[in-house]
Scaffold this motif. Structure first.
Motif, mmCIF file in Angstrom:
data_model
loop_
_atom_site.group_PDB
_atom_site.id
_atom_site.type_symbol
_atom_site.label_atom_id
_atom_site.label_comp_id
_atom_site.label_asym_id
_atom_site.label_seq_id
_atom_site.Cartn_x
_atom_site.Cartn_y
_atom_site.Cartn_z
ATOM 1 N N ARG A 223 -68.421 -54.256 -15.230
ATOM 2 C CA ARG A 223 -67.654 -54.303 -17.058
ATOM 3 C C ARG A 223 -66.948 -53.271 -16.662
ATOM 4 O O ARG A 223 -66.727 -52.674 -15.871
ATOM 5 C CB ARG A 223 -69.107 -54.278 -18.253
ATOM 6 C CG ARG A 223 -70.256 -55.520 -18.299
ATOM 7 C CD ARG A 223 -70.723 -54.691 -19.147
ATOM 8 N NE ARG A 223 -72.344 -56.033 -18.837
ATOM 9 C CZ ARG A 223 -73.558 -56.137 -18.326
ATOM 10 N NH1 ARG A 223 -73.365 -54.622 -17.884
ATOM 11 N NH2 ARG A 223 -73.901 -56.795 -18.924
ATOM 12 N N THR A 224 -65.938 -53.352 -17.730
ATOM 13 C CA THR A 224 -64.804 -52.396 -17.821
ATOM 14 C C THR A 224 -65.147 -50.852 -17.496
ATOM 15 O O THR A 224 -64.343 -49.540 -17.077
ATOM 16 C CB THR A 224 -64.346 -53.077 -19.110
ATOM 17 O OG1 THR A 224 -63.760 -53.857 -18.972
ATOM 18 C CG2 THR A 224 -63.140 -51.361 -18.973
ATOM 19 N N GLY A 225 -66.581 -50.591 -19.187
ATOM 20 C CA GLY A 225 -66.955 -49.482 -18.935
ATOM 21 C C GLY A 225 -67.528 -48.445 -17.890
ATOM 22 O O GLY A 225 -67.193 -47.486 -16.931
ATOM 23 N N GLU A 226 -67.905 -50.037 -17.030
ATOM 24 C CA GLU A 226 -68.732 -49.713 -15.668
ATOM 25 C C GLU A 226 -67.818 -48.925 -13.870
ATOM 26 O O GLU A 226 -68.243 -48.230 -13.717
ATOM 27 C CB GLU A 226 -69.396 -50.702 -15.048
ATOM 28 C CG GLU A 226 -70.508 -51.157 -15.834
ATOM 29 C CD GLU A 226 -71.722 -51.891 -15.632
ATOM 30 O OE1 GLU A 226 -72.908 -52.741 -16.617
ATOM 31 O OE2 GLU A 226 -71.209 -53.173 -14.955
ATOM 32 N N ILE A 227 -66.818 -49.817 -14.214
ATOM 33 C CA ILE A 227 -65.962 -49.106 -13.483
ATOM 34 C C ILE A 227 -64.889 -48.435 -13.967
ATOM 35 O O ILE A 227 -64.590 -47.289 -12.824
ATOM 36 C CB ILE A 227 -65.132 -50.617 -13.014
ATOM 37 C CG1 ILE A 227 -63.721 -50.511 -11.424
ATOM 38 C CG2 ILE A 227 -63.676 -51.027 -13.990
ATOM 39 C CD1 ILE A 227 -63.219 -51.652 -11.174
ATOM 40 N N ASP A 228 -65.164 -47.969 -14.580
ATOM 41 C CA ASP A 228 -63.761 -47.037 -15.127
ATOM 42 C C ASP A 228 -64.422 -45.390 -15.164
ATOM 43 O O ASP A 228 -64.068 -44.617 -14.573
ATOM 44 C CB ASP A 228 -63.600 -47.104 -16.409
ATOM 45 C CG ASP A 228 -62.017 -47.824 -16.868
ATOM 46 O OD1 ASP A 228 -61.621 -48.349 -15.922
ATOM 47 O OD2 ASP A 228 -61.831 -48.243 -18.114
ATOM 48 N N GLY A 229 -66.108 -45.838 -15.086
ATOM 49 C CA GLY A 229 -67.114 -44.643 -15.169
ATOM 50 C C GLY A 229 -67.554 -44.384 -13.606
ATOM 51 O O GLY A 229 -68.033 -43.800 -13.160
#
Length: 434
Positions: A223-229
């Motif tokens: 997910r976006t938040g997972e890869i961004d974090g």
């Protein structure tokens, strides 16, 4: 004693009920037949009031007095216990529940309560909110939004209200009013994964500093938040796994979407090699795998505006939100013939239901094998039947065969390499995966 009176040449009822003066306007002009008709209805109303059977909503369903009279009647019932106003109880409920939610979830519920629920139900006692009140509120929200609010969004408002009313009903011992209220029918969400050809085109043309970011998105399903974090401490090169432990969303670090999202994603050789090279060339002062020039996490609006949107426009690819990279990974895994249970684990799904209900329809389009298994069965067992030759499929099969042979050769070389350092027992315990 009530009466039929006139206002601006139209007739209206004027009577008393439960100590309140009630005036209900009609659209009938002041004529003798109309006056006589209304006097007959008024006599019936007063008779029912005397017998205690009068229902205000039965005669005046659209009146603003209906809810008020229902509340007064409820308070006069035997065993009535005064309960707090919805506004006070909702604020108390929120303060008690807030520690159990993610920050983004808490902010969402706070917004629903302040802007949606309190303005409508705030001055009503929680025990006096009825099923009719909830249905009317939902209807008004849908009409006032003029189609701008989707059923899914309105259902979220009602879900928040239902949670509050469940807790109030449990504490003050009354029946929750929302029971048997079906949610609005929501539109089916249609995913738009990219084809393998589109993925290859994007990776070949994206700015070099964003290629690794998109490659990992396309082939891990994060997910976006997972890869961004994602931090380097959560990339396990030894086990070839990406550990999803937190997300970066709305400018802050948070726990993952749910417990099921806490998972280990197995890295393919392509992802593994990409991250290995990136790790060797990393800025040692930065803990993030992907970051802006100043070392902060990826800023999604900036990525959308300066990279994703212009890239798709340049390549003449139909616009999709970046989240479709997650759906792309799922469809590519299915098309490659991976085990659905393994795919569900990679995606962070507790079951394979999502795969078969949402993604499976894309598999035939990606593999171009829809019905081909039956063709081969007939060709091998039915006399005189010859499987039709599709040149495009034949070429694709040949290319796939070459890719498989290369992959097998690469894997054999890798196994031989590791066999120099592992004992037979260690080799078998690895299960063939390195």
């Amino acid at each position: 004693m009530g009466s039929v009176r006139t206002r601006k040449d139209t007739l209206f009822f004027d009577f008393r009920f439960l100590g309140e003066r009630c005036r209900e306007q009609t659209t009938l002009p002041d004529t003798k037949p109309n006056r006589k008709r209304l006097e007959t209805i008024l006599a019936r109303i007063e008779a029912e009031i005397t017998l205690g059977t009068f229902e205000y909503g039965k005669y005046f369903p659209n009146s603003s007095m209906v809810n008020k009279m229902a509340e007064i009647q409820a308070k006069q019932k035997p065993g009535y216990t005064k309960t707090p106003l919805f506004k006070a109880f909702a604020i108390e409920w929120y303060s008690e529940m807030e520690p159990t939610w993610r920050t983004s979830t808490a902010e969402t519920y706070q917004r629903y309560i302040d802007k949606r629920l309190i303005p409508h139900f705030g001055e009503m006692e929680v025990s006096q909110i009825t099923k009719a009140h909830i249905l009317k509120y939902r209807s008004n929200v849908a009409k006032q939004s003029d189609g701008k609010l989707k059923p899914k969004t309105i259902n979220k408002f009602i879900k928040c209200l239902n949670m509050i009313m469940n807790e109030a009903a449990d504490r003050y011992k009354f029946t929750p009013p929302h029971l048997n209220i079906k949610p609005l029918k929501e539109e089916k969400v249609h995913i738009q994964p990219l084809s393998i050809q589109e993925v290859n085109l994007i990776l070949a043309n994206v700015r070099p500093d964003w290629r690794d970011y998109l490659l990992v998105r396309f082939f891990t399903g994060m997910r976006t938040g997972e890869i961004d974090g994602l931090k380097w401490e959560n990339v396990d090169f030894e086990r070839r796994e990406i550990l999803v432990r937190e997300t970066f969303s709305m400018g802050r670090w948070e726990y993952t979407k749910n417990d099921g999202s806490q998972r280990e994603i197995e890295m393919s050789t392509l992802v593994y090699n990409t991250l290995q090279e990136r790790y060797q060339n990393r800025d040692v002062s930065c803990e993030m795998v992907f970051h802006a020039n100043n070392g902060s996490p990826v800023h999604t609006p900036n990525f959308l505006r300066r990279v994703w949107t212009p890239l798709l426009a340049y390549l003449k690819i139909k616009y999709r939100k970046p989240y479709q990279t997650r759906h792309t990974a799922a469809t590519l895994w299915l098309a490659a013939g991976e085990n659905p249970n393994w795919i569900a684990k990679q995606m962070g799904h507790s079951t394979t239901t999502m795969l078969f209900s949402v993604y499976a329809r894309y598999v035939p389009n990606l593999t171009r094998k829809d019905g081909s298994a039956m063709e081969r069965l007939l060709a091998s067992n039915i006399d005189g039947f010859h499987e039709p030759v599709n040149e495009a499929e034949k070429q694709a099969d040949e290319e796939l065969s070459v890719s498989v042979n290369q992959a097998q050769q690469s894997e054999a070389e890798e196994v031989a390499f590791w066999d120099q350092f592992l004992t037979p027992s260690q080799t078998s315990s690895m299960g063939g995966r390195y």
